[in-house]
Design a protein around this motif. Structure first.
Motif, PDB file in Angstrom:
ATOM      1  N   ALA A 198      48.924  12.229 106.271  1.00 31.25           N
ATOM      2  CA  ALA A 198      48.556  10.824 106.047  1.00 31.25           C
ATOM      3  C   ALA A 198      47.861  10.594 104.708  1.00 31.25           C
ATOM      4  N   GLU A 199      47.707  11.640 103.919  1.00 35.12           N
ATOM      5  CA  GLU A 199      46.975  11.526 102.645  1.00 35.12           C
ATOM      6  C   GLU A 199      47.819  10.853 101.560  1.00 35.12           C
ATOM      7  N   SER A 200      47.115  10.392 100.547  1.00 32.54           N
ATOM      8  CA  SER A 200      47.769   9.935  99.324  1.00 32.54           C
ATOM      9  C   SER A 200      47.993  11.171  98.441  1.00 32.54           C
ATOM     10  N   TRP A 201      49.220  11.395  98.009  1.00 36.13           N
ATOM     11  CA  TRP A 201      49.566  12.594  97.237  1.00 36.13           C
ATOM     12  C   TRP A 201      49.759  12.266  95.757  1.00 36.13           C
ATOM     13  N   ILE A 202      49.417  13.254  94.938  1.00 40.62           N
ATOM     14  CA  ILE A 202      49.560  13.090  93.485  1.00 40.62           C
ATOM     15  C   ILE A 202      50.548  14.150  92.993  1.00 40.62           C
ATOM     16  N   PHE A 203      51.653  13.688  92.427  1.00 39.37           N
ATOM     17  CA  PHE A 203      52.626  14.619  91.816  1.00 39.37           C
ATOM     18  C   PHE A 203      53.538  13.826  90.890  1.00 39.37           C
ATOM     19  N   GLY A 204      54.336  14.535  90.133  1.00 43.13           N
ATOM     20  CA  GLY A 204      55.204  13.887  89.162  1.00 43.13           C
ATOM     21  C   GLY A 204      56.255  13.008  89.814  1.00 43.13           C
ATOM     22  N   GLY A 205      56.702  12.004  89.061  1.00 43.34           N
ATOM     23  CA  GLY A 205      57.675  11.071  89.607  1.00 43.34           C
ATOM     24  C   GLY A 205      59.056  11.663  89.771  1.00 43.34           C
ATOM     25  N   SER A 206      59.377  12.677  88.995  1.00 43.87           N
ATOM     26  CA  SER A 206      60.704  13.290  89.070  1.00 43.87           C
ATOM     27  C   SER A 206      60.602  14.716  88.543  1.00 43.87           C
ATOM     28  N   GLY A 207      61.722  15.424  88.594  1.00 47.15           N
ATOM     29  CA  GLY A 207      61.746  16.777  88.055  1.00 47.15           C
ATOM     30  C   GLY A 207      61.415  17.822  89.096  1.00 47.15           C
ATOM     31  N   ALA A 219      58.956  20.657 104.668  1.00 41.69           N
ATOM     32  CA  ALA A 219      59.020  21.877 105.476  1.00 41.69           C
ATOM     33  C   ALA A 219      57.869  21.918 106.476  1.00 41.69           C
ATOM     34  N   ALA A 220      56.753  21.226 106.144  1.00 46.38           N
ATOM     35  CA  ALA A 220      55.600  21.159 107.060  1.00 46.38           C
ATOM     36  C   ALA A 220      55.725  20.013 108.049  1.00 46.38           C
ATOM     37  N   GLY A 221      56.822  19.222 107.958  1.00 48.97           N
ATOM     38  CA  GLY A 221      57.081  18.202 108.967  1.00 48.97           C
ATOM     39  C   GLY A 221      56.784  16.777 108.566  1.00 48.97           C
ATOM     40  N   PHE A 222      56.546  16.496 107.278  1.00 46.66           N
ATOM     41  CA  PHE A 222      56.286  15.107 106.895  1.00 46.66           C
ATOM     42  C   PHE A 222      56.787  14.844 105.479  1.00 46.66           C
ATOM     43  N   SER A 223      56.952  13.576 105.176  1.00 43.86           N
ATOM     44  CA  SER A 223      57.350  13.162 103.830  1.00 43.86           C
ATOM     45  C   SER A 223      56.104  12.620 103.127  1.00 43.86           C
ATOM     46  N   PRO A 224      55.716  13.189 101.985  1.00 39.52           N
ATOM     47  CA  PRO A 224      54.444  12.802 101.361  1.00 39.52           C
ATOM     48  C   PRO A 224      54.495  11.387 100.768  1.00 39.52           C
ATOM     49  N   HIS A 225      53.399  10.655 100.961  1.00 38.77           N
ATOM     50  CA  HIS A 225      53.264   9.346 100.316  1.00 38.77           C
ATOM     51  C   HIS A 225      52.704   9.577  98.909  1.00 38.77           C
ATOM     52  N   GLN A 226      53.465   9.182  97.904  1.00 35.88           N
ATOM     53  CA  GLN A 226      53.036   9.382  96.520  1.00 35.88           C
ATOM     54  C   GLN A 226      52.130   8.233  96.091  1.00 35.88           C
ATOM     55  N   GLY A 227      50.824   8.532  96.062  1.00 34.76           N
ATOM     56  CA  GLY A 227      49.870   7.508  95.662  1.00 34.76           C
ATOM     57  C   GLY A 227      49.789   7.352  94.157  1.00 34.76           C
ATOM     58  N   HIS A 228      49.935   8.452  93.429  1.00 32.86           N
ATOM     59  CA  HIS A 228      49.833   8.435  91.966  1.00 32.86           C
ATOM     60  C   HIS A 228      50.825   9.442  91.390  1.00 32.86           C
ATOM     61  N   SER A 229      51.231   9.177  90.171  1.00 31.69           N
ATOM     62  CA  SER A 229      52.206  10.043  89.507  1.00 31.69           C
ATOM     63  C   SER A 229      51.610  10.604  88.221  1.00 31.69           C
ATOM     64  N   ALA A 230      51.716  11.900  88.032  1.00 32.01           N
ATOM     65  CA  ALA A 230      51.253  12.539  86.796  1.00 32.01           C
ATOM     66  C   ALA A 230      52.021  13.844  86.615  1.00 32.01           C
ATOM     67  N   ALA A 231      52.233  14.222  85.378  1.00 30.67           N
ATOM     68  CA  ALA A 231      52.985  15.440  85.090  1.00 30.67           C
ATOM     69  C   ALA A 231      52.077  16.595  84.688  1.00 30.67           C
ATOM     70  N   GLY A 232      50.929  16.292  84.077  1.00 26.39           N
ATOM     71  CA  GLY A 232      50.048  17.348  83.581  1.00 26.39           C
ATOM     72  C   GLY A 232      48.980  17.715  84.585  1.00 26.39           C
ATOM     73  N   MET A 244      41.142  10.311  94.430  1.00 24.79           N
ATOM     74  CA  MET A 244      42.309   9.437  94.456  1.00 24.79           C
ATOM     75  C   MET A 244      43.460  10.013  95.282  1.00 24.79           C
ATOM     76  N   GLY A 245      43.315  11.257  95.721  1.00 29.89           N
ATOM     77  CA  GLY A 245      44.382  11.855  96.511  1.00 29.89           C
ATOM     78  C   GLY A 245      44.279  13.363  96.513  1.00 29.89           C
ATOM     79  N   VAL A 246      45.299  14.014  97.073  1.00 28.23           N
ATOM     80  CA  VAL A 246      45.357  15.479  97.111  1.00 28.23           C
ATOM     81  C   VAL A 246      46.621  15.920  96.378  1.00 28.23           C
ATOM     82  N   ALA A 247      46.685  17.209  96.039  1.00 23.89           N
ATOM     83  CA  ALA A 247      47.851  17.701  95.296  1.00 23.89           C
ATOM     84  C   ALA A 247      48.071  19.179  95.575  1.00 23.89           C
ATOM     85  N   LEU A 248      49.312  19.573  95.518  1.00 28.52           N
ATOM     86  CA  LEU A 248      49.650  20.996  95.499  1.00 28.52           C
ATOM     87  C   LEU A 248      49.587  21.473  94.061  1.00 28.52           C
TER      88      LEU A 248
END
Length: 304
Positions: A198-207, A219-232, A244-248
Protein backbone atom coordinates in the motif's frame (compact mmCIF):
# COMPACT_ATOMS: atom_id res chain seq x y z
CA UNK A 1 69.59 5.62 -45.76
CA UNK A 2 71.86 3.60 -43.45
CA UNK A 3 72.43 -0.06 -44.39
CA UNK A 4 70.96 -1.56 -41.24
CA UNK A 5 70.69 -5.01 -42.77
CA UNK A 6 74.45 -5.53 -42.48
CA UNK A 7 74.09 -5.55 -38.69
CA UNK A 8 73.03 -9.19 -38.40
CA UNK A 9 71.93 -9.92 -34.81
CA UNK A 10 72.66 -13.66 -35.02
CA UNK A 11 76.19 -13.08 -36.32
CA UNK A 12 76.83 -10.43 -33.68
CA UNK A 13 75.74 -12.95 -31.05
CA UNK A 14 78.29 -15.45 -32.44
CA UNK A 15 81.02 -12.79 -32.25
CA UNK A 16 80.09 -11.96 -28.66
CA UNK A 17 80.14 -15.65 -27.71
CA UNK A 18 83.57 -16.03 -29.29
CA UNK A 19 84.88 -13.21 -27.11
CA UNK A 20 83.45 -14.95 -24.06
CA UNK A 21 84.56 -18.53 -24.92
CA UNK A 22 87.92 -17.76 -26.54
CA UNK A 23 87.94 -20.39 -29.32
CA UNK A 24 85.86 -21.24 -32.35
CA UNK A 25 85.36 -24.79 -31.06
CA UNK A 26 84.05 -23.64 -27.67
CA UNK A 27 81.82 -21.09 -29.40
CA UNK A 28 80.39 -23.80 -31.67
CA UNK A 29 79.65 -26.03 -28.66
CA UNK A 30 77.94 -23.21 -26.77
CA UNK A 31 75.72 -22.29 -29.72
CA UNK A 32 75.17 -25.88 -30.93
CA UNK A 33 76.84 -25.17 -34.28
CA UNK A 34 79.73 -26.70 -36.14
CA UNK A 35 83.10 -24.91 -35.99
CA UNK A 36 83.02 -24.42 -39.75
CA UNK A 37 79.58 -22.78 -39.53
CA UNK A 38 80.89 -20.40 -36.84
CA UNK A 39 83.87 -19.45 -38.98
CA UNK A 40 81.69 -18.95 -42.05
CA UNK A 41 79.22 -16.70 -40.21
CA UNK A 42 82.03 -14.53 -38.81
CA UNK A 43 83.67 -14.28 -42.22
CA UNK A 44 80.35 -13.13 -43.70
CA UNK A 45 79.90 -10.57 -40.90
CA UNK A 46 83.36 -9.14 -41.57
CA UNK A 47 82.46 -8.75 -45.25
CA UNK A 48 79.14 -7.13 -44.43
CA UNK A 49 80.77 -4.61 -42.08
CA UNK A 50 83.85 -4.24 -44.30
CA UNK A 51 86.29 -4.56 -41.41
CA UNK A 52 88.66 -7.22 -40.09
CA UNK A 53 87.13 -8.83 -37.00
CA UNK A 54 89.59 -11.65 -36.19
CA UNK A 55 93.33 -12.12 -36.21
CA UNK A 56 95.20 -15.43 -35.89
CA UNK A 57 97.11 -15.84 -32.63
CA UNK A 58 98.80 -19.22 -32.69
CA UNK A 59 96.05 -21.83 -32.73
CA UNK A 60 93.55 -19.33 -31.38
CA UNK A 61 92.02 -16.18 -32.79
CA UNK A 62 91.93 -12.72 -31.29
CA UNK A 63 89.25 -10.06 -31.70
CA UNK A 64 90.53 -6.91 -33.39
CA UNK A 65 89.96 -3.41 -32.12
CA UNK A 66 87.28 -3.08 -34.82
CA UNK A 67 85.53 -6.17 -33.43
CA UNK A 68 85.60 -4.69 -29.92
CA UNK A 69 84.11 -1.45 -31.27
CA UNK A 70 81.37 -3.40 -33.05
CA UNK A 71 80.55 -5.32 -29.88
CA UNK A 72 80.49 -2.18 -27.76
CA UNK A 73 77.65 -0.88 -29.88
CA UNK A 74 76.06 -4.32 -30.22
CA UNK A 75 75.79 -4.65 -26.42
CA UNK A 76 73.40 -1.69 -26.36
CA UNK A 77 71.31 -3.44 -29.02
CA UNK A 78 71.31 -6.72 -27.06
CA UNK A 79 70.26 -4.87 -23.92
CA UNK A 80 67.35 -3.19 -25.70
CA UNK A 81 66.27 -6.50 -27.24
CA UNK A 82 66.30 -8.10 -23.78
CA UNK A 83 64.03 -5.31 -22.54
CA UNK A 84 61.72 -5.77 -25.53
CA UNK A 85 61.60 -9.52 -24.94
CA UNK A 86 60.80 -9.00 -21.26
CA UNK A 87 58.02 -6.54 -22.10
CA UNK A 88 56.56 -8.87 -24.73
CA UNK A 89 56.60 -11.73 -22.23
CA UNK A 90 54.90 -9.53 -19.64
CA UNK A 91 52.34 -8.45 -22.24
CA UNK A 92 51.63 -12.07 -23.20
CA UNK A 93 51.10 -12.97 -19.53
CA UNK A 94 48.85 -10.00 -18.80
CA UNK A 95 51.40 -8.02 -16.82
CA UNK A 96 51.27 -4.94 -19.07
CA UNK A 97 48.73 -3.34 -21.38
CA UNK A 98 45.92 -0.82 -21.48
CA UNK A 99 42.28 -1.86 -21.08
CA UNK A 100 39.49 0.64 -21.72
CA UNK A 101 36.34 0.05 -19.65
CA UNK A 102 32.87 1.49 -20.19
CA UNK A 103 30.65 1.10 -17.11
CA UNK A 104 27.29 2.34 -15.83
CA UNK A 105 27.28 4.92 -13.06
CA UNK A 106 26.87 2.75 -9.94
CA UNK A 107 29.33 0.13 -11.21
CA UNK A 108 32.16 2.67 -11.38
CA UNK A 109 32.60 3.26 -7.61
CA UNK A 110 31.40 -0.17 -6.51
CA UNK A 111 33.18 -2.47 -8.98
CA UNK A 112 35.57 -0.69 -11.31
CA UNK A 113 37.42 1.57 -8.87
CA UNK A 114 38.21 -1.24 -6.38
CA UNK A 115 39.35 -3.44 -9.29
CA UNK A 116 41.66 -0.67 -10.55
CA UNK A 117 43.13 -0.25 -7.06
CA UNK A 118 43.78 -3.99 -6.80
CA UNK A 119 45.43 -4.06 -10.22
CA UNK A 120 47.64 -1.08 -9.39
CA UNK A 121 48.98 -2.99 -6.40
CA UNK A 122 49.28 -6.42 -8.02
CA UNK A 123 49.97 -5.59 -11.68
CA UNK A 124 51.16 -2.00 -12.03
CA UNK A 125 51.94 -2.55 -15.72
CA UNK A 126 48.23 -2.76 -16.55
CA UNK A 127 46.58 0.59 -17.17
CA UNK A 128 42.77 0.85 -16.97
CA UNK A 129 41.01 3.75 -18.64
CA UNK A 130 37.45 4.22 -17.33
CA UNK A 131 34.55 5.82 -19.15
CA UNK A 132 31.14 6.19 -17.51
CA UNK A 133 28.51 5.10 -20.00
CA UNK A 134 25.05 3.62 -19.72
CA UNK A 135 24.33 0.38 -21.53
CA UNK A 136 23.29 1.62 -24.97
CA UNK A 137 26.32 3.88 -25.29
CA UNK A 138 28.68 1.33 -23.71
CA UNK A 139 27.79 -1.35 -26.26
CA UNK A 140 28.07 1.09 -29.14
CA UNK A 141 31.57 1.97 -27.91
CA UNK A 142 32.43 -1.70 -27.46
CA UNK A 143 31.27 -2.60 -30.94
CA UNK A 144 33.22 0.33 -32.42
CA UNK A 145 36.41 -0.67 -30.60
CA UNK A 146 36.49 2.48 -28.47
CA UNK A 147 36.31 0.46 -25.23
CA UNK A 148 37.52 -3.10 -24.63
CA UNK A 149 35.07 -4.10 -21.91
CA UNK A 150 31.54 -2.94 -21.02
CA UNK A 151 29.63 -3.34 -17.76
CA UNK A 152 25.83 -3.24 -17.66
CA UNK A 153 22.80 -4.82 -16.11
CA UNK A 154 22.08 -8.22 -17.64
CA UNK A 155 18.69 -6.93 -18.76
CA UNK A 156 20.43 -4.33 -20.92
CA UNK A 157 23.24 -6.52 -22.24
CA UNK A 158 23.29 -7.99 -25.75
CA UNK A 159 21.68 -11.42 -25.92
CA UNK A 160 23.80 -14.56 -25.90
CA UNK A 161 22.84 -14.96 -29.56
CA UNK A 162 24.72 -11.76 -30.50
CA UNK A 163 27.83 -13.14 -32.18
CA UNK A 164 29.78 -9.91 -31.68
CA UNK A 165 30.13 -10.17 -27.91
CA UNK A 166 30.90 -12.59 -25.10
CA UNK A 167 29.03 -12.03 -21.83
CA UNK A 168 30.67 -12.73 -18.47
CA UNK A 169 28.36 -12.85 -15.38
CA UNK A 170 29.79 -10.77 -12.55
CA UNK A 171 27.33 -10.16 -9.75
CA UNK A 172 23.83 -10.82 -8.47
CA UNK A 173 23.36 -7.49 -6.67
CA UNK A 174 20.72 -7.74 -3.89
CA UNK A 175 17.96 -5.16 -3.78
CA UNK A 176 17.33 -3.72 -0.32
CA UNK A 177 14.35 -1.67 0.78
CA UNK A 178 14.96 2.00 1.55
CA UNK A 179 12.58 3.35 4.25
CA UNK A 180 12.27 6.75 5.93
CA UNK A 181 13.83 6.67 9.40
CA UNK A 182 10.47 7.17 11.10
CA UNK A 183 8.59 4.50 9.14
CA UNK A 184 6.53 2.12 11.29
CA UNK A 185 8.34 -0.93 9.90
CA UNK A 186 11.85 0.57 9.88
CA UNK A 187 12.75 -1.38 13.03
CA UNK A 188 10.64 -4.50 12.38
CA UNK A 189 12.42 -7.82 13.09
CA UNK A 190 11.61 -9.08 9.59
CA UNK A 191 10.79 -7.04 6.50
CA UNK A 192 8.91 -8.55 3.55
CA UNK A 193 8.20 -6.80 0.29
CA UNK A 194 4.50 -7.71 0.48
CA UNK A 195 4.19 -5.62 3.65
CA UNK A 196 4.61 -2.48 1.52
CA UNK A 197 1.91 -3.12 -1.07
CA UNK A 198 0.00 0.00 0.00
CA UNK A 199 3.04 2.30 0.05
CA UNK A 200 3.92 5.07 -2.35
CA UNK A 201 6.90 3.84 -4.41
CA UNK A 202 9.73 5.83 -5.95
CA UNK A 203 11.37 4.55 -9.14
CA UNK A 204 12.10 5.58 -12.69
CA UNK A 205 9.29 6.13 -15.15
CA UNK A 206 10.71 3.71 -17.71
CA UNK A 207 13.73 1.58 -18.50
CA UNK A 208 15.28 -1.40 -16.74
CA UNK A 209 14.95 -0.05 -13.20
CA UNK A 210 11.22 0.49 -13.62
CA UNK A 211 10.96 -3.08 -14.95
CA UNK A 212 13.06 -4.48 -12.08
CA UNK A 213 10.99 -2.69 -9.39
CA UNK A 214 7.67 -3.63 -10.94
CA UNK A 215 8.82 -7.22 -11.48
CA UNK A 216 9.99 -7.63 -7.86
CA UNK A 217 6.76 -6.20 -6.45
CA UNK A 218 4.58 -8.28 -8.76
CA UNK A 219 6.51 -11.40 -7.72
CA UNK A 220 5.58 -10.46 -4.12
CA UNK A 221 1.89 -10.30 -5.09
CA UNK A 222 1.14 -6.63 -5.79
CA UNK A 223 1.53 -3.90 -8.38
CA UNK A 224 3.43 -0.91 -6.92
CA UNK A 225 1.81 2.53 -6.89
CA UNK A 226 4.38 4.94 -8.33
CA UNK A 227 4.16 8.05 -6.20
CA UNK A 228 7.27 9.74 -7.61
CA UNK A 229 9.62 9.19 -10.51
CA UNK A 230 13.41 9.61 -10.43
CA UNK A 231 16.33 8.00 -12.23
CA UNK A 232 19.26 8.91 -9.96
CA UNK A 233 19.91 7.27 -6.60
CA UNK A 234 20.70 10.60 -4.94
CA UNK A 235 17.25 11.93 -5.84
CA UNK A 236 15.49 8.68 -4.91
CA UNK A 237 17.15 8.47 -1.48
CA UNK A 238 16.50 12.16 -0.82
CA UNK A 239 12.80 11.60 -1.42
CA UNK A 240 12.79 8.52 0.82
CA UNK A 241 14.52 10.54 3.54
CA UNK A 242 11.82 13.17 3.22
CA UNK A 243 9.14 10.53 3.84
CA UNK A 244 7.77 10.72 0.30
CA UNK A 245 7.80 6.97 -0.25
CA UNK A 246 9.87 3.78 -0.26
CA UNK A 247 12.22 2.38 -2.90
CA UNK A 248 14.16 -0.70 -3.87
CA UNK A 249 17.86 0.17 -3.98
CA UNK A 250 20.64 -2.09 -5.25
CA UNK A 251 23.13 -2.75 -2.49
CA UNK A 252 26.12 -1.51 -4.46
CA UNK A 253 24.32 1.77 -5.22
CA UNK A 254 23.27 2.56 -1.66
CA UNK A 255 24.74 5.70 -0.10
CA UNK A 256 24.36 6.19 3.66
CA UNK A 257 21.90 8.92 4.61
CA UNK A 258 20.91 9.75 8.19
CA UNK A 259 17.20 9.75 7.49
CA UNK A 260 17.12 6.52 5.48
CA UNK A 261 17.01 2.97 6.85
CA UNK A 262 18.17 0.20 4.52
CA UNK A 263 16.54 -3.17 5.25
CA UNK A 264 17.39 -6.56 3.78
CA UNK A 265 14.26 -8.29 2.57
CA UNK A 266 13.19 -11.69 3.88
CA UNK A 267 12.09 -14.57 1.69
CA UNK A 268 12.81 -14.46 -2.03
CA UNK A 269 15.23 -11.55 -2.13
CA UNK A 270 15.12 -9.69 -5.47
CA UNK A 271 18.40 -9.10 -7.31
CA UNK A 272 19.66 -7.27 -10.33
CA UNK A 273 22.31 -9.07 -12.36
CA UNK A 274 25.47 -7.30 -13.53
CA UNK A 275 27.49 -8.60 -16.47
CA UNK A 276 30.64 -7.69 -18.34
CA UNK A 277 30.88 -7.98 -22.09
CA UNK A 278 33.85 -8.04 -24.45
CA UNK A 279 34.17 -8.42 -28.20
CA UNK A 280 34.08 -12.14 -28.95
CA UNK A 281 37.56 -13.61 -28.63
CA UNK A 282 38.93 -10.61 -26.72
CA UNK A 283 38.43 -12.42 -23.40
CA UNK A 284 41.49 -14.46 -24.38
CA UNK A 285 43.63 -11.32 -24.34
CA UNK A 286 45.87 -11.45 -21.29
CA UNK A 287 45.38 -7.87 -20.05
CA UNK A 288 41.60 -7.98 -20.58
CA UNK A 289 41.59 -11.29 -18.73
CA UNK A 290 43.40 -9.73 -15.77
CA UNK A 291 40.82 -6.92 -15.58
CA UNK A 292 37.97 -9.45 -15.74
CA UNK A 293 39.63 -11.41 -12.93
CA UNK A 294 39.94 -8.27 -10.79
CA UNK A 295 36.30 -7.32 -11.43
CA UNK A 296 35.24 -10.87 -10.58
CA UNK A 297 37.14 -10.78 -7.27
CA UNK A 298 35.53 -7.46 -6.29
CA UNK A 299 32.09 -8.78 -7.32
CA UNK A 300 32.63 -11.93 -5.24
CA UNK A 301 33.44 -9.76 -2.23
CA UNK A 302 30.27 -7.73 -2.72
CA UNK A 303 28.27 -10.93 -3.09
CA UNK A 304 29.55 -12.17 0.28
Amino acid sequence: MAEYDKWDIRKLEILRTLRERGTVTATAQALMMTPSAVSQQLTNLAKQLDVTLLEAQGRRVRLTDAAELVLRHAEAVFEQLERADAELTAYAHGEVGEVRVGAFSTAVPALVVPAVRALRAARPGISVQVREAEAAEAYELLGAGVVDLALSLAAQAPSAADSRFTRVPLLADPLDLALPHGHALAGAPVVRLADFAAESWIFGGSGPWSDITRGACEAAGFSPHQGHSAAGWTAILAMVEAGMGVALVPRMAAVRREGVVMRELAGERPHRHVVAAVRRGAEEGAAVGRVLEALGEVAAGLGR
